[in-house]
Write a protein that holds these residues in place. Structure first.
Motif, PDB file in Angstrom:
ATOM      1  N   ASP A   1      70.980 -94.016  40.806  1.00 48.21           N
ATOM      2  CA  ASP A   1      72.233 -94.320  40.099  1.00 48.21           C
ATOM      3  C   ASP A   1      73.421 -93.528  40.645  1.00 48.21           C
ATOM      4  O   ASP A   1      74.163 -92.881  39.875  1.00 48.21           O
TER       5      ASP A   1
ATOM      6  N   SER B   1      71.499 -89.773  38.897  1.00 50.60           N
ATOM      7  CA  SER B   1      70.434 -89.401  37.973  1.00 50.60           C
ATOM      8  C   SER B   1      69.403 -88.592  38.754  1.00 50.60           C
ATOM      9  O   SER B   1      69.285 -88.719  39.977  1.00 50.60           O
TER      10      SER B   1
ATOM     11  N   TYR C   1      61.925 -93.703  32.504  1.00 49.00           N
ATOM     12  CA  TYR C   1      63.086 -92.996  33.056  1.00 49.00           C
ATOM     13  C   TYR C   1      63.376 -91.791  32.158  1.00 49.00           C
ATOM     14  O   TYR C   1      64.200 -91.837  31.258  1.00 49.00           O
TER      15      TYR C   1
ATOM     16  N   MET D   1      64.628 -88.676  32.529  1.00 50.20           N
ATOM     17  CA  MET D   1      65.388 -87.608  33.182  1.00 50.20           C
ATOM     18  C   MET D   1      65.926 -86.579  32.174  1.00 50.20           C
ATOM     19  O   MET D   1      66.275 -86.916  31.047  1.00 50.20           O
TER      20      MET D   1
ATOM     21  N   TRP E   1      70.457 -90.619  31.545  1.00 57.25           N
ATOM     22  CA  TRP E   1      70.491 -91.729  32.513  1.00 57.25           C
ATOM     23  C   TRP E   1      71.779 -91.701  33.350  1.00 57.25           C
ATOM     24  O   TRP E   1      72.429 -90.677  33.440  1.00 57.25           O
ATOM     25  N   ALA E   2      72.111 -92.826  33.940  1.00 59.91           N
ATOM     26  CA  ALA E   2      73.134 -92.879  34.997  1.00 59.91           C
ATOM     27  C   ALA E   2      74.483 -92.294  34.577  1.00 59.91           C
ATOM     28  O   ALA E   2      75.117 -92.796  33.657  1.00 59.91           O
TER      29      ALA E   2
ATOM     30  N   ILE F   1      74.586 -97.481  27.591  1.00 62.03           N
ATOM     31  CA  ILE F   1      74.348 -96.622  28.769  1.00 62.03           C
ATOM     32  C   ILE F   1      75.354 -96.910  29.889  1.00 62.03           C
ATOM     33  O   ILE F   1      76.215 -97.760  29.768  1.00 62.03           O
ATOM     34  N   ASP F   2      75.176 -96.196  30.987  1.00 61.94           N
ATOM     35  CA  ASP F   2      75.799 -96.479  32.277  1.00 61.94           C
ATOM     36  C   ASP F   2      77.327 -96.428  32.258  1.00 61.94           C
ATOM     37  O   ASP F   2      78.011 -97.402  32.643  1.00 61.94           O
TER      38      ASP F   2
ATOM     39  N   GLU G   1      73.371-104.435  33.704  1.00 60.09           N
ATOM     40  CA  GLU G   1      73.661-102.994  33.531  1.00 60.09           C
ATOM     41  C   GLU G   1      74.395-102.498  34.767  1.00 60.09           C
ATOM     42  O   GLU G   1      74.664-103.242  35.703  1.00 60.09           O
ATOM     43  N   GLY G   2      74.714-101.199  34.762  1.00 64.34           N
ATOM     44  CA  GLY G   2      75.256-100.542  35.957  1.00 64.34           C
ATOM     45  C   GLY G   2      76.634-101.022  36.391  1.00 64.34           C
ATOM     46  O   GLY G   2      76.820-101.337  37.569  1.00 64.34           O
TER      47      GLY G   2
ATOM     48  N   THR H   1      64.914-101.412  39.499  1.00 63.73           N
ATOM     49  CA  THR H   1      66.345-101.231  39.237  1.00 63.73           C
ATOM     50  C   THR H   1      67.148-101.236  40.528  1.00 63.73           C
ATOM     51  O   THR H   1      66.645-100.913  41.611  1.00 63.73           O
TER      52      THR H   1
ATOM     53  N   HIS I   1      71.350-100.037  41.414  1.00 61.13           N
ATOM     54  CA  HIS I   1      72.501 -99.395  40.752  1.00 61.13           C
ATOM     55  C   HIS I   1      73.328 -98.736  41.849  1.00 61.13           C
ATOM     56  O   HIS I   1      72.786 -98.139  42.759  1.00 61.13           O
TER      57      HIS I   1
ATOM     58  N   HIS J   1      70.506 -97.107  45.399  1.00 70.14           N
ATOM     59  CA  HIS J   1      69.196 -96.456  45.460  1.00 70.14           C
ATOM     60  C   HIS J   1      68.109 -97.488  45.689  1.00 70.14           C
ATOM     61  O   HIS J   1      68.322 -98.692  45.496  1.00 70.14           O
TER      62      HIS J   1
ATOM     63  N   ARG K   1      63.110 -92.711  42.485  1.00 68.32           N
ATOM     64  CA  ARG K   1      64.011 -93.405  43.396  1.00 68.32           C
ATOM     65  C   ARG K   1      64.748 -92.435  44.320  1.00 68.32           C
ATOM     66  O   ARG K   1      64.677 -91.220  44.145  1.00 68.32           O
TER      67      ARG K   1
HETATM   68  O1  FUB Z   1      68.243 -94.588  35.747  1.00 65.17           O
HETATM   69  C1  FUB Z   1      67.981 -95.128  34.467  1.00 65.17           C
HETATM   70  C2  FUB Z   1      68.538 -96.492  34.354  1.00 65.17           C
HETATM   71  O2  FUB Z   1      67.966 -97.316  35.368  1.00 65.17           O
HETATM   72  C3  FUB Z   1      70.015 -96.595  34.596  1.00 65.17           C
HETATM   73  O3  FUB Z   1      70.795 -96.151  33.527  1.00 65.17           O
HETATM   74  C4  FUB Z   1      70.100 -98.026  34.910  1.00 65.17           C
HETATM   75  O4  FUB Z   1      71.322 -98.440  35.444  1.00 65.17           O
HETATM   76  C5  FUB Z   1      68.952 -98.197  35.874  1.00 65.17           C
HETATM   77  O5  FUB Z   1      69.281 -97.801  37.167  1.00 65.17           O
END
Ligand code: FUB
Length: 326
Positions: free
Chosen positions: A19, A34, A50, A52, A87-88, A138-139, A226-227, A275, A277, A292, A304
């Motif tokens: 991301d 991320s 995910y 993180m 996340w991102a 998100i994002d 998304e993204g 994914t 992004h 990525h 990733r």
């Molecule tokens: O990295 C976690 C999630 O996966 C991101 O928020 C999305 O955009 C996708 O890449």
């Protein structure tokens, strides 16, 4: 092996990254990714894989220089309102300060978007005590426009919960629209002058097809998933995003930050991993796509690596489609 990153190769190999939001700050390239973690937990459509916990900022003096990992810039343990899943992120510069925008699950398990502040582009960043009031999903991606106004674009389906916020409040039963109904768009809100809150209620961004009709939810090759990313080229606003289930990065063009935006085409064909992004940045007279894939882990979706490649425009302002492995 050279530690100068090559196009379409991982920027770094010592940690998993995803991301990437790339910006030019203080004449250098800064990348806000991320930080993917290895774990034995579940994998599902809710994105539980995910997991993180923190952010590392990367930088390069230029594209012929080694990548510097500036270390931990923010950890979830230091964010009072957040419980997990950092996340991102994105970053912005205004008022002489750097702002890191990031989604995470709040203490009730819903995604919200927070902000943390630093005097330096690499941080460390000090988080605000609460998430941005009125934020959800998100994002985040922030454009600071030429007139100094800043706009945040955000939202993601499925694990990102966007379909559960259609009424303005969280509805755990919220579903994606029927296939022949307009797709859900990302949200946009102008930010306050101090960059810490929304100056307005977020509105939905419209993405139209070539006939001026809203892209339909069943049009999975073109609909928003998304993204989001916003950049300007030739006086136009370019909204780019992931199509999720069809794994493409695509874009649409508009005349102002709120849209509507008209779908134009594919930026990046599918990468290894579920994914996709990205971000788009101009640096030293050229344009670059940061993105990525999951190649560094041999295809593990949640492990990733960030990459970059040059991006080219056609004379009419459309973007030349990139094959990530050509
Ligand atoms: O990295 C976690 C999630 O996966 C991101 O928020 C999305 O955009 C996708 O890449």
């Amino acid at each position: 092996m050279s530690n100068i990153p090559q196009p379409k190769e991982p920027l770094v190999r010592h940690i998993y990254t995803a991301d990437p939001s790339a910006h030019v700050f203080e004449g250098k390239l800064y990348i806000y990714p991320s930080h993917d973690l290895e774990h034995d937990g579940p994998t599902n459509d809710n994105g539980d894989q995910y997991q993180m916990e923190d952010y590392h900022v990367l930088s390069m003096d230029d594209l012929n220089s080694p990548v510097i990992d500036h270390g931990e810039a923010l950890h979830v343990r230091d964010v009072p309102w957040a419980s997990k899943q950092m996340w991102a992120p994105d970053a912005a510069f205004k008022n002489g300060k750097y702002y890191l925008y990031f989604p995470a699950r709040d203490l009730e398990g819903n995604f919200r978007i927070g902000v943390a502040v630093s005097d330096k582009p690499a941080g460390p960043f000090k988080p605000e005590p609460n998430y941005i009031p009125g934020s959800f999903s998100i994002d985040p991606a922030v454009l600071v426009d030429d007139d100094g106004e800043a706009y945040m674009y955000f939202g993601g389906l499925w694990g990102g919960q966007l379909e559960k916020w259609q009424t303005g409040t969280f509805n755990p039963e919220g579903k994606e629209p029927a296939p022949d109904a307009p797709a859900l768009g990302p949200r946009v809100a102008r930010l306050s002058g101090d960059m810490l809150t929304f100056a307005e209620t977020p509105r939905e961004v419209q993405i139209l097809d070539e006939n001026g009709e809203p892209i339909k939810a069943g049009d999975e090759d073109r609909r928003y998933f998304e993204g989001p990313w916003m950049h300007k080229f030739g006086g136009k606003y370019y909204l780019s995003y992931s199509t999720g289930t069809t794994h493409k990065l695509v874009y649409a063009i508009g005349d102002n930050p709120y849209g509507p935006f008209t779908y134009k085409g594919v930026i990046l064909t599918p990468v290894i991993g579920w994914t996709t992004h990205h971000s788009i940045v101009e640096f030293q007279g050229k344009w670059y796509l940061f993105y990525h894939d999951a190649s560094l882990s041999g295809g593990v979706n949640h492990l990733r690596c960030v990459k970059y490649t040059e991006l080219h425009y056609n004379p009419d302002g459309t973007i030349v489609t990139i094959d990530p492995y050509a």
